[in-house]
Motif scaffolding. Structure first.
Motif, short mmCIF file in Angstrom:
data_model
loop_
_atom_site.label_atom_id
_atom_site.label_comp_id
_atom_site.label_asym_id
_atom_site.label_seq_id
_atom_site.Cartn_x
_atom_site.Cartn_y
_atom_site.Cartn_z
N ARG A 228 0.84 -1.19 0.00
CA ARG A 228 0.00 0.00 0.00
C ARG A 228 0.88 1.24 0.00
O ARG A 228 1.93 1.29 0.63
CB ARG A 228 -0.94 0.01 1.22
N GLY A 229 0.44 2.27 -0.73
CA GLY A 229 1.25 3.45 -0.92
C GLY A 229 1.52 4.22 0.34
O GLY A 229 2.58 4.85 0.48
N ASP A 230 0.58 4.20 1.31
CA ASP A 230 0.79 5.01 2.50
C ASP A 230 1.80 4.42 3.47
O ASP A 230 2.07 5.00 4.53
CB ASP A 230 -0.54 5.30 3.22
N PHE A 254 0.79 4.16 -4.38
CA PHE A 254 1.14 5.52 -4.00
C PHE A 254 0.12 6.06 -3.01
O PHE A 254 -1.00 5.55 -2.91
CB PHE A 254 1.19 6.41 -5.25
N GLU A 255 0.53 7.12 -2.30
CA GLU A 255 -0.39 7.73 -1.35
C GLU A 255 -1.61 8.30 -2.06
O GLU A 255 -2.73 8.23 -1.55
CB GLU A 255 0.32 8.83 -0.57
N GLN A 256 -1.41 8.88 -3.23
CA GLN A 256 -2.51 9.36 -4.04
C GLN A 256 -2.50 8.65 -5.38
O GLN A 256 -1.47 8.63 -6.06
CB GLN A 256 -2.40 10.88 -4.27
N GLU A 257 -3.62 8.06 -5.74
CA GLU A 257 -3.73 7.36 -7.01
C GLU A 257 -4.94 7.87 -7.78
O GLU A 257 -6.01 8.03 -7.20
CB GLU A 257 -3.84 5.85 -6.78
N PRO A 258 -4.79 8.12 -9.09
CA PRO A 258 -3.55 8.03 -9.87
C PRO A 258 -2.48 8.99 -9.35
O PRO A 258 -2.80 10.04 -8.78
CB PRO A 258 -3.99 8.41 -11.29
N LEU A 259 -1.23 8.63 -9.59
CA LEU A 259 -0.13 9.50 -9.20
C LEU A 259 -0.24 10.81 -9.98
O LEU A 259 -0.33 10.80 -11.21
CB LEU A 259 1.20 8.81 -9.51
N PRO A 260 -0.23 11.96 -9.29
CA PRO A 260 -0.36 13.25 -9.98
C PRO A 260 0.70 13.42 -11.06
O PRO A 260 1.85 13.00 -10.91
CB PRO A 260 -0.17 14.27 -8.85
N GLU A 261 0.32 14.05 -12.16
CA GLU A 261 1.21 14.20 -13.32
C GLU A 261 2.48 14.97 -12.99
O GLU A 261 3.50 14.78 -13.65
CB GLU A 261 0.46 14.91 -14.46
#
Length: 316
Positions: A228-230, A254-261
């Motif tokens: 898990r991303g977190d 990742f903590e935020q998905e989708p991963l920001p551009e």
């Protein structure tokens, strides 16, 4: 008895269920929005676990069992589920094969410089100076010694690797030369050439990988996170990679998905990014429904020895 799905189920599986259980009513819906009107009648709910809210649980007045066809249940509305004493089961164990294959495909592409070779091929560049490394005889640390971690360790043995497994309990586990508790993570990462994380998302694992852990890793270490991303404090990992405190990071979560551009990871040569696909397989749903049908037989026969029961208090 009505059984409701909030996710798209393969037609072949639908047909088998309808044939095997003619006395049961199945409502096959592709998403939670389509399923909402059927919630009050549903006794059993099949879901990937990320679409449910407290309101859905309260609306499902007859709900007795939620089958989560995913291993991760960290987004489930457990307070409402606990309040209504609803049984929750998942498909823990089915990810071992695809995720372990993913892990080694990614670790090998770093060790054998697959990215560089591909770029050279595209440029028609014949370069035999590309630096290759072997996995043979190295040490792998696996954080999480469940079904996935054990399969990763089993494959590691084909490379004659030493395997260290860490878990909450620290109990011995098959295919691991050495096991310990997660409290030993900081001490153990320094011994590993490869660190593979398959940790779930819990209060105890959030941001468990921080600056001290990355600084303790070998300069040539490869870190792979497919749990898990977190579990990773991402800013700390970015800094560690910029400082060359480890060789490479392979990140599927990742903590935020989708991963920001605009996330720094996208621009880093020593990072490999995949879009949370380590567990994907054409056999995913068939394996999931083998567990569901085994539990359904137990449910219909008033047996209580269900496979993969989730404790709402612990969240796993």
């Amino acid at each position: 008895m009505e059984i409701l799905t909030t996710c798209r189920i393969k037609r072949s599986i639908q047909d088998r269920l309808l044939h095997s259980y003619p006395s049961l009513t199945f409502r096959f819906c592709d998403d939670i929005k389509e399923a909402e009107s059927y919630l009050p009648q549903a006794e059993i709910l099949i879901t990937y676990g990320e679409d449910l809210t407290d309101d859905h649980i309260y609306k499902a007045k007859n709900l007795k069992w939620i089958m989560v066809i995913s291993a991760g249940v960290d987004k489930m509305p457990f307070n409402a589920i606990k309040e209504k004493s609803i049984l929750v089961t998942n498909v823990k164990g089915i990810h071992g094969i695809p995720m372990s294959e993913y892990a080694f495909s990614m670790l090998l592409q770093v060790s054998r410089q697959a990215k560089v070779l591909y770029e050279n091929e595209q440029k028609h560049q014949w370069d035999r100076t590309v630096h290759m490394t072997e996995m043979y005889g190295k040490t792998m640390l696996v954080a999480g010694t469940g079904a996935i971690g054990q399969e990763v360790a089993r494959l590691a043995k084909a490379f004659r690797m030493k395997t260290i497994g860490l878990s909450k309990s620290g109990r011995s586990s098959e295919y691991f030369d050495e096991t310990g508790t997660m409290d030993q993570l900081l001490d153990k990462v320094s011994a590993a050439d490869y660190i593979v994380s398959v940790l779930p998302s819990t209060e105890g694992t959030k941001h468990i990988y921080q600056t001290p852990h990355f600084q303790a890793m070998k300069k040539e270490a490869i870190f792979l996170n497919m749990g898990r991303g977190d579990a990773v404090k991402e800013d700390d990992l970015v800094e560690a990679l910029n400082q060359n405190e480890l060789r490479h990071a392979v990140l599927d979560v990742f903590e935020q998905e989708p991963l920001p551009e605009n996330h720094p990871f996208w621009y880093m040569e020593n990072v490999t990014i995949t879009p949370h696909i380590s567990g994907l397989s054409r056999y995913y749903q068939p394996r999931s429904f083998e567990i569901f049908e085994a539990n359904l037989e137990k449910y219909l026969n008033d047996q209580n020895d269900y496979i993969n029961v989730i404790d709402p208090e612990r969240g796993y």
